[in-house]
Design a protein around this motif. Structure first.
Motif, PDB file in Angstrom:
ATOM      1  N   GLN A 187       0.804  -1.221   0.000  1.00  0.00           N
ATOM      2  CA  GLN A 187       0.000   0.000   0.000  1.00  0.00           C
ATOM      3  C   GLN A 187       0.838   1.274   0.000  1.00  0.00           C
ATOM      4  N   VAL A 188       2.105   1.179   0.382  1.00  0.00           N
ATOM      5  CA  VAL A 188       2.933   2.386   0.541  1.00  0.00           C
ATOM      6  C   VAL A 188       3.747   2.669  -0.713  1.00  0.00           C
ATOM      7  N   TYR A 189       4.416   1.665  -1.228  1.00  0.00           N
ATOM      8  CA  TYR A 189       5.275   1.831  -2.409  1.00  0.00           C
ATOM      9  C   TYR A 189       4.585   1.185  -3.604  1.00  0.00           C
ATOM     10  N   GLU A 190       4.325   1.973  -4.619  1.00  0.00           N
ATOM     11  CA  GLU A 190       3.524   1.508  -5.751  1.00  0.00           C
ATOM     12  C   GLU A 190       4.374   1.244  -6.988  1.00  0.00           C
ATOM     13  N   PHE A 191       3.804   0.480  -7.895  1.00  0.00           N
ATOM     14  CA  PHE A 191       4.393   0.271  -9.219  1.00  0.00           C
ATOM     15  C   PHE A 191       4.600   1.636  -9.877  1.00  0.00           C
ATOM     16  N   LYS A 192       5.760   1.782 -10.533  1.00  0.00           N
ATOM     17  CA  LYS A 192       6.064   3.085 -11.119  1.00  0.00           C
ATOM     18  C   LYS A 192       6.906   2.903 -12.378  1.00  0.00           C
ATOM     19  N   THR A 193       6.627   3.693 -13.401  1.00  0.00           N
ATOM     20  CA  THR A 193       7.486   3.753 -14.579  1.00  0.00           C
ATOM     21  C   THR A 193       7.692   5.215 -14.951  1.00  0.00           C
ATOM     22  N   LEU A 194       8.880   5.539 -15.416  1.00  0.00           N
ATOM     23  CA  LEU A 194       9.139   6.878 -15.940  1.00  0.00           C
ATOM     24  C   LEU A 194      10.392   6.846 -16.795  1.00  0.00           C
ATOM     25  N   ILE A 195      10.568   7.863 -17.574  1.00  0.00           N
ATOM     26  CA  ILE A 195      11.764   7.956 -18.411  1.00  0.00           C
ATOM     27  C   ILE A 195      12.728   8.926 -17.754  1.00  0.00           C
ATOM     28  N   LEU A 196      13.984   8.494 -17.603  1.00  0.00           N
ATOM     29  CA  LEU A 196      15.019   9.319 -16.994  1.00  0.00           C
ATOM     30  C   LEU A 196      15.912   9.886 -18.093  1.00  0.00           C
ATOM     31  N   GLU A 197      16.943  10.559 -17.676  1.00  0.00           N
ATOM     32  CA  GLU A 197      17.880  11.151 -18.627  1.00  0.00           C
ATOM     33  C   GLU A 197      18.526  10.073 -19.514  1.00  0.00           C
ATOM     34  N   ASP A 198      18.980  10.500 -20.664  1.00  0.00           N
ATOM     35  CA  ASP A 198      19.751   9.641 -21.569  1.00  0.00           C
ATOM     36  C   ASP A 198      19.011   8.373 -21.976  1.00  0.00           C
ATOM     37  N   SER A 199      17.733   8.484 -22.228  1.00  0.00           N
ATOM     38  CA  SER A 199      16.915   7.375 -22.746  1.00  0.00           C
ATOM     39  C   SER A 199      16.886   6.167 -21.815  1.00  0.00           C
ATOM     40  N   ILE A 200      16.865   6.433 -20.523  1.00  0.00           N
ATOM     41  CA  ILE A 200      16.814   5.344 -19.537  1.00  0.00           C
ATOM     42  C   ILE A 200      15.379   5.187 -19.033  1.00  0.00           C
ATOM     43  N   GLY A 201      14.836   3.990 -19.182  1.00  0.00           N
ATOM     44  CA  GLY A 201      13.515   3.694 -18.649  1.00  0.00           C
ATOM     45  C   GLY A 201      13.631   3.116 -17.247  1.00  0.00           C
ATOM     46  N   TYR A 202      12.842   3.643 -16.335  1.00  0.00           N
ATOM     47  CA  TYR A 202      12.837   3.162 -14.950  1.00  0.00           C
ATOM     48  C   TYR A 202      11.520   2.430 -14.690  1.00  0.00           C
ATOM     49  N   VAL A 203      11.627   1.187 -14.182  1.00  0.00           N
ATOM     50  CA  VAL A 203      10.437   0.399 -13.874  1.00  0.00           C
ATOM     51  C   VAL A 203      10.576  -0.162 -12.456  1.00  0.00           C
ATOM     52  N   ARG A 204       9.685   0.257 -11.585  1.00  0.00           N
ATOM     53  CA  ARG A 204       9.642  -0.313 -10.235  1.00  0.00           C
ATOM     54  C   ARG A 204       8.552  -1.383 -10.201  1.00  0.00           C
ATOM     55  N   ILE A 205       8.980  -2.639 -10.026  1.00  0.00           N
ATOM     56  CA  ILE A 205       8.037  -3.752  -9.929  1.00  0.00           C
ATOM     57  C   ILE A 205       7.840  -4.102  -8.458  1.00  0.00           C
ATOM     58  N   VAL A 206       6.617  -3.974  -7.978  1.00  0.00           N
ATOM     59  CA  VAL A 206       6.316  -4.291  -6.572  1.00  0.00           C
ATOM     60  C   VAL A 206       5.608  -5.648  -6.489  1.00  0.00           C
ATOM     61  N   GLY A 207       5.434  -6.142  -5.273  1.00  0.00           N
ATOM     62  CA  GLY A 207       4.731  -7.405  -5.093  1.00  0.00           C
ATOM     63  C   GLY A 207       3.294  -7.324  -5.592  1.00  0.00           C
ATOM     64  N   LEU A 208       2.817  -8.438  -6.120  1.00  0.00           N
ATOM     65  CA  LEU A 208       1.457  -8.469  -6.666  1.00  0.00           C
ATOM     66  C   LEU A 208       0.678  -9.636  -6.073  1.00  0.00           C
ATOM     67  N   PRO A 209      -0.633  -9.461  -5.873  1.00  0.00           N
ATOM     68  CA  PRO A 209      -1.455 -10.529  -5.299  1.00  0.00           C
ATOM     69  C   PRO A 209      -1.894 -11.532  -6.357  1.00  0.00           C
ATOM     70  N   MET A 210      -2.476 -12.632  -5.925  1.00  0.00           N
ATOM     71  CA  MET A 210      -3.144 -13.524  -6.859  1.00  0.00           C
ATOM     72  C   MET A 210      -4.377 -12.796  -7.414  1.00  0.00           C
ATOM     73  N   GLY A 211      -4.745 -13.074  -8.635  1.00  0.00           N
ATOM     74  CA  GLY A 211      -5.904 -12.385  -9.204  1.00  0.00           C
ATOM     75  C   GLY A 211      -5.909 -12.500 -10.709  1.00  0.00           C
ATOM     76  N   ASN A 212      -6.321 -11.435 -11.372  1.00  0.00           N
ATOM     77  CA  ASN A 212      -6.426 -11.414 -12.827  1.00  0.00           C
ATOM     78  C   ASN A 212      -5.046 -11.156 -13.429  1.00  0.00           C
ATOM     79  N   ASN A 213      -4.335 -12.238 -13.763  1.00  0.00           N
ATOM     80  CA  ASN A 213      -2.971 -12.112 -14.279  1.00  0.00           C
ATOM     81  C   ASN A 213      -2.898 -11.271 -15.542  1.00  0.00           C
ATOM     82  N   GLU A 214      -3.857 -11.462 -16.432  1.00  0.00           N
ATOM     83  CA  GLU A 214      -3.840 -10.726 -17.694  1.00  0.00           C
ATOM     84  C   GLU A 214      -3.983  -9.230 -17.453  1.00  0.00           C
TER      85      GLU A 214
END
Length: 339
Positions: free
Chosen positions: A121-148
């Motif tokens: 609940q505190v730290y969420e999934f996040k994506t953004l583009i940083l300097e020099d064409s760097i993609g940042y992806v924060r993958i957090v824990g996910l529950p069972m559910g609708n995988n698709e």
């Protein structure tokens, strides 16, 4: 009248006796099924003297009248198996688990941070583009559910920053406390690239598995999510992976998938060490168990039975601003090197 009262009292005593007996029988059956499953499927089953363990467990539950009374025996079983990833649930609540001896690399763990990451609940999934064409992806824990649905949300966000020019990547697993690996991997499978990416190793070949990515879709043996919309990406992009001591379970599985991948380097700290695949067994209508059944292995068949290590140790401060985050800054520096 006196005889009628005596008869009613006797009937009540018999009814109470039968009820208690029925509960006891239910508890015994539950215990038998739990033991049977662990003895047949646990990754650690060969390290246990089952005759001796069962004798102790039955002794501890000799007066058990309900499933809750089985806790001392179940605690003992998980301890003897040394299964710190195993869990037994009753009525959707933890009934038994074993934390194991505190590992040296976990001494820096902060209980508040751990609880916040585990809560999701505190730290969420996040994506953004940083300097020099760097993609940042924060993958957090996910529950069972609708995988698709969950995988699509990750993939759509990734595709968006690819469209914005992302060519190199930071995959941040420091806030990933585990859960459901399918949408995590599927969501970034086009970044990881096709091929055998790892798997699991159980006691027997039948209890082992293969992880692969084929045409941008993640397969756990024959299981897959298989999303339709994909976005193009340069083959084998450079990836910096960030881990922390809070990276656990399926978060560690994703880290293992990225291990020994070309043009990939790990920054941060050793992961928590819940590095086993677990199963799920419904014991009765209210009781279920999940125990370790295999270790993770990477694309080069290296086995992980302690934790996932890093190439460079970087202290983790979970609430740092992005610009002041030592892990991210070091990852950017490495990604921008020409080699």
């Amino acid at each position: 009248m006196k005889k009628l009262i005596e008869y009613l009292l006797m009937s009540c005593l018999i009814l109470i006796s039968f009820t208690a007996c029925g509960q006891k029988i239910d508890a015994e059956l539950t215990l038998d099924r739990i033991i049977e499953h662990a003895e047949s499927n646990s990754l650690y089953r060969e390290s246990v003297d089952w005759n001796s363990l069962k004798e102790e467990m039955y002794e501890l539950t000799i007066n058990a009248k309900s499933t809750l009374d089985l806790k001392p025996a179940l605690d003992l079983m998980l301890k003897e198996l040394n299964d710190s990833h195993g869990r037994i649930f009753h009525n959707s609540q933890y009934l038994s688990c074993y934390t194991g001896e505190k590992k040296e690399h976990r001494t820096t763990m902060n209980s508040e941070t751990y609880n916040q990451i585990q809560s999701g609940q505190v730290y969420e999934f996040k994506t953004l583009i940083l300097e020099d064409s760097i993609g940042y992806v924060r993958i957090v824990g996910l529950p069972m559910g609708n995988n698709e649905k969950m995988a699509m949300e990750i993939q759509d966000a990734v595709c968006k920053i690819i469209d914005q020019g992302a060519k190199k990547w930071i995959i941040d697993l420091r806030y990933n406390g585990g859960g459901n690996m399918f949408p995590m991997v599927e969501g970034i499978s086009n970044i990881i690239g096709d091929g055998i990416v790892g798997g699991t190793k159980g006691v027997t070949e039948d209890e082992s598995s293969v992880w692969k990515i084929k045409d941008g879709d993640f397969y756990y043996d024959d299981q897959t999510v298989a999303l339709e919309n994909k976005c193009g990406l340069k083959k084998n992009p450079k990836i910096a992976v960030l881990t922390s001591v809070y990276t656990a379970s399926s978060g560690e599985a994703l880290a293992v998938i990225l291990k020994n991948r070309p043009k990939t380097r790990f920054f941060g700290s050793k992961t928590m060490g819940m590095i086993t695949a677990t199963d799920w067994k419904q014991i009765d209508s209210l009781t279920a168990m999940s125990i370790s059944v295999s270790y993770y292995k990477d694309r080069e068949n290296n086995l992980y039975n302690k934790y996932v290590d890093v190439d460079e140790n970087i202290d983790f401060e979970p609430n740092s601003d992005l610009e002041k985050d030592n892990g991210i800054n070091r990852a950017i520096e490495w990604l921008n090197k020409k080699k």
